[in-house]
Structures are given as C-alpha cells and as structure tokens.
Design an enzyme around this catalytic site. Structure first.
Site, PDB file in Angstrom:
ATOM      1  N   ASP A  48      24.781  20.624  35.753  1.00 21.63           N
ATOM      2  CA  ASP A  48      24.678  19.158  35.726  1.00 21.63           C
ATOM      3  C   ASP A  48      23.287  18.720  36.189  1.00 21.63           C
ATOM      4  OD1 ASP A  48      25.010  19.743  38.390  1.00 21.63           O
ATOM      5  OD2 ASP A  48      26.694  18.374  38.719  1.00 21.63           O
ATOM      6  N   SER A  49      22.420  19.696  36.524  1.00 18.25           N
ATOM      7  CA  SER A  49      21.002  19.403  36.743  1.00 18.25           C
ATOM      8  C   SER A  49      20.376  18.868  35.457  1.00 18.25           C
ATOM      9  CB  SER A  49      20.259  20.644  37.235  1.00 18.25           C
ATOM     10  OG  SER A  49      20.558  21.762  36.412  1.00 18.25           O
ATOM     11  N   ASP A  95      29.006  23.265  34.190  1.00 21.60           N
ATOM     12  CA  ASP A  95      29.362  22.465  35.368  1.00 21.60           C
ATOM     13  C   ASP A  95      30.344  21.366  34.997  1.00 21.60           C
ATOM     14  OD1 ASP A  95      28.177  23.406  37.691  1.00 21.60           O
ATOM     15  OD2 ASP A  95      26.274  22.367  37.325  1.00 21.60           O
ATOM     16  N   LYS A 108      32.208  25.643  36.379  1.00 23.32           N
ATOM     17  CA  LYS A 108      31.839  25.686  37.795  1.00 23.32           C
ATOM     18  C   LYS A 108      32.123  24.316  38.393  1.00 23.32           C
ATOM     19  CE  LYS A 108      27.277  25.773  39.228  1.00 23.32           C
ATOM     20  NZ  LYS A 108      27.155  24.520  39.996  1.00 23.32           N
ATOM     21  N   GLU A 134      31.991  22.048  42.416  1.00 19.37           N
ATOM     22  CA  GLU A 134      31.468  22.035  43.782  1.00 19.37           C
ATOM     23  C   GLU A 134      32.590  21.781  44.778  1.00 19.37           C
ATOM     24  OE1 GLU A 134      28.223  19.218  44.065  1.00 19.37           O
ATOM     25  OE2 GLU A 134      27.116  20.174  42.426  1.00 19.37           O
ATOM     26  N   GLU A 183      23.993  27.429  47.541  1.00 25.39           N
ATOM     27  CA  GLU A 183      22.708  26.746  47.352  1.00 25.39           C
ATOM     28  C   GLU A 183      22.104  26.345  48.694  1.00 25.39           C
ATOM     29  OE1 GLU A 183      22.792  23.672  44.381  1.00 25.39           O
ATOM     30  OE2 GLU A 183      20.754  22.981  44.871  1.00 25.39           O
TER      31      GLU A 183
HETATM   32  O1  KIV Z   1      23.292  22.174  38.095  1.00 25.84           O
HETATM   33  C1  KIV Z   1      22.667  23.193  38.414  1.00 25.84           C
HETATM   34  O2  KIV Z   1      21.592  23.506  37.876  1.00 25.84           O
HETATM   35  C2  KIV Z   1      23.230  24.039  39.460  1.00 25.84           C
HETATM   36  C3  KIV Z   1      22.377  25.145  39.981  1.00 25.84           C
HETATM   37  C4  KIV Z   1      21.332  24.606  40.874  1.00 25.84           C
HETATM   38  C5  KIV Z   1      23.172  26.195  40.650  1.00 25.84           C
HETATM   39  O3  KIV Z   1      24.328  23.825  39.885  1.00 25.84           O
END
Ligand code: KIV
Length: 269
Positions: free
Chosen positions: A49-50, A88, A118, A120, A187
């Site tokens: 989600d980055s 994510d 994934k 959080e 992280e």
């Molecule tokens: O969204 C992302 O890029 C991440 C990584 C920093 C692990 O969750």
C-alpha cells in the site's frame, strides 16, 4: 538466470528459512517494472500500500482504496512468472471485522490473481487472520512500524525500543504464527529484537529497517532505485540514482526537440 526454485510458493519460503537461505523481497505496482524485477530473480513481490505514497503522491498509505490495490496487483500478476505475489489489504478494508477482511481478501484474490495477502497488526487482527486462512488464502503479518496507524504513533520513528513494546511485539508475533500466518514483516525495529523474534518463530521473518538477523529483506522498489530522492532513512541502500538519470535523459530529449535534432532522417518514415 538459473534458479534453484522455478516457482516461489509459501512452502518454498518456509524451506528457505529452514535451509538458512535469505529471502529477497521488493515492492512493485505496475506491469513493466514487475516484469523486470521478476526476471532479475526476486523471490517475493509485494504490491504494497506504499503505492499510495510512491505511485499516487499521498503523504500516508491511508487513502489508497481496495479497487486501486486490485488495479496495481492485477498489473503485477500479469507480469510475473516466478515470484510469489503478496498484496497489502489497504486501510479500511479489514479493520471492521473478520467478515469484511475476508470479503476484501476474496476480491483481491479473484480480481487480481495474486497469491497471498498481508495485513498490519497483532492480536487485534487474529480473528481476521484465522478466517482468511480458513478460506484457503495465505496471510503475511506486519508488526513494528505499521504505517496505517501513523496517526496513532504520530511519527515514523523506530518502534519497540522500550521493553514493554518489545515484549508486546514478540507476543503478537507468536499470536500471528499460531493463527497460521506463513510469514511476518517487521518494520523499523531494533535489530536485536528482530533477531530475537526470528529465533522464536518457525515461520520466515522479513525485515525492513530491522537489521540482518531476519530471514529476508524487503525494500520499496522506488526507494532502492533512487527514484524517491527526498526519502533517505538510515536503513535504505540505494542501488541506482534513477531520479538523476531520468532527469538527464528528459533534459536531453527536450534539448533535442527544441534544437530540431530529433527526429533525424533515420527516425522518420
Ligand atoms: O507497503 C509497503 O511497501 C510495505 C513494506 C514497507 C513492507 O508494507
């Protein structure tokens, strides 16, 4: 490239941990770069989600939507032949309850063709993790600095420096493993704590700013390629300075167009 593993699965990642082979993971969000990254031998591609930051220019990961994540993920999946593709679950798509988490996961899996998701959080997402896995979808956890909670933390500083938070992180890692997660991202936490968690778990751990005592590493692709010149945390190793390279290339193109050097006779019909 001659690979020991022709196709990466969650089972292969587990085998890598057991054999002491480090896992290499990067983010990707589009077809063109995912194809290059996969061809270069990456084990895992995270459609993170980055994307909210590096693709859309938001200051946090919160605004990206499930539809947008599915768009990025399906572009990546079309490019990938070998890597495991993890997506994510974006903010708001799983925190409500485990039914919402499962519905969001099913949309990701059906509409993108990705291999895993994934999310959080620790004990608070246990029920969702169990429900998603019971539907047959592998889940990766994410502890330490969890960017979807940035407004609770208030900063992007290193997490779990104090004993109480470190103990909670280890306890959460064990909860996620027991719930069935196939792996865990940690992280921006102290290297010593990440190594301790890694030694306490039988599933693979992947670090970002978590030192070398983990089972694998992940970086945001745009950061390691030097596309995000203004982002420079201590943990980041830059392998290219692409922002400068692109700036030079575009500058040369502008110059050639203005001077009528481009196109020349060999570049026309
Ligand atoms: O969204 C992302 O890029 C991440 C990584 C920093 C692990 O969750």
């Amino acid at each position: 490239m001659n690979h020991k593993y022709k196709k990466i699965t969650t089972r292969v990642l587990q085998e890598m941990k057991e054999n002491g082979e480090k896992i290499a993971m990067l983010t990707a969000y589009d077809y063109t770069l995912a194809k290059i990254v996969d061809g270069a031998g990456i084990d895992v591609i995270l459609v993170g989600d980055s994307a909210s930051n590096v693709m859309a220019g938001h200051i946090t990961t919160l605004p990206i939507t499930l539809d947008q994540m599915i768009y990025h993920a399906s572009s990546v999946v079309r490019a990938v032949e070998r890597a495991l593709v993890i997506v994510d679950l974006p903010f708001g798509s799983y925190q409500g309850n485990s039914k919402t988490a499962l519905d969001s996961t099913i949309r990701i899996m059906k509409e993108s063709g990705a291999h895993a998701v994934k999310l959080e959080g620790g004990a608070e997402v246990r029920e969702s993790v169990v429900r998603i896995i019971s539907s047959g979808v592998p889940v990766m956890g994410h502890l330490g600095l969890t960017p979807q909670s940035i407004y609770k933390f208030g900063t992007y500083n290193v997490r779990a420096r104090e004993e109480e938070e470190a103990e909670k992180l280890l306890a959460d890692a064990l909860v996620l493993q027991e719930a069935g997660c196939f792996g865990l991202v940690m992280e921006k936490i102290p290297a010593e704590l990440a190594a301790k968690v890694t030694a306490s778990l039988s599933i693979p751990t992947i670090g970002i700013g978590a030192g070398s005592g983990v089972d694998g590493q992940v970086l945001v692709l745009h950061d390691m390629l030097g596309l995000t010149a203004e982002f420079s945390p201590r943990f980041l190793r830059r392998y290219l300075n692409l922002a400068e390279e692109i700036n030079g290339a575009v500058g040369n193109y502008v110059k050639d167009v203005k001077s009528k050097d481009f196109p020349n006779v060999g570049e026309q019909y």
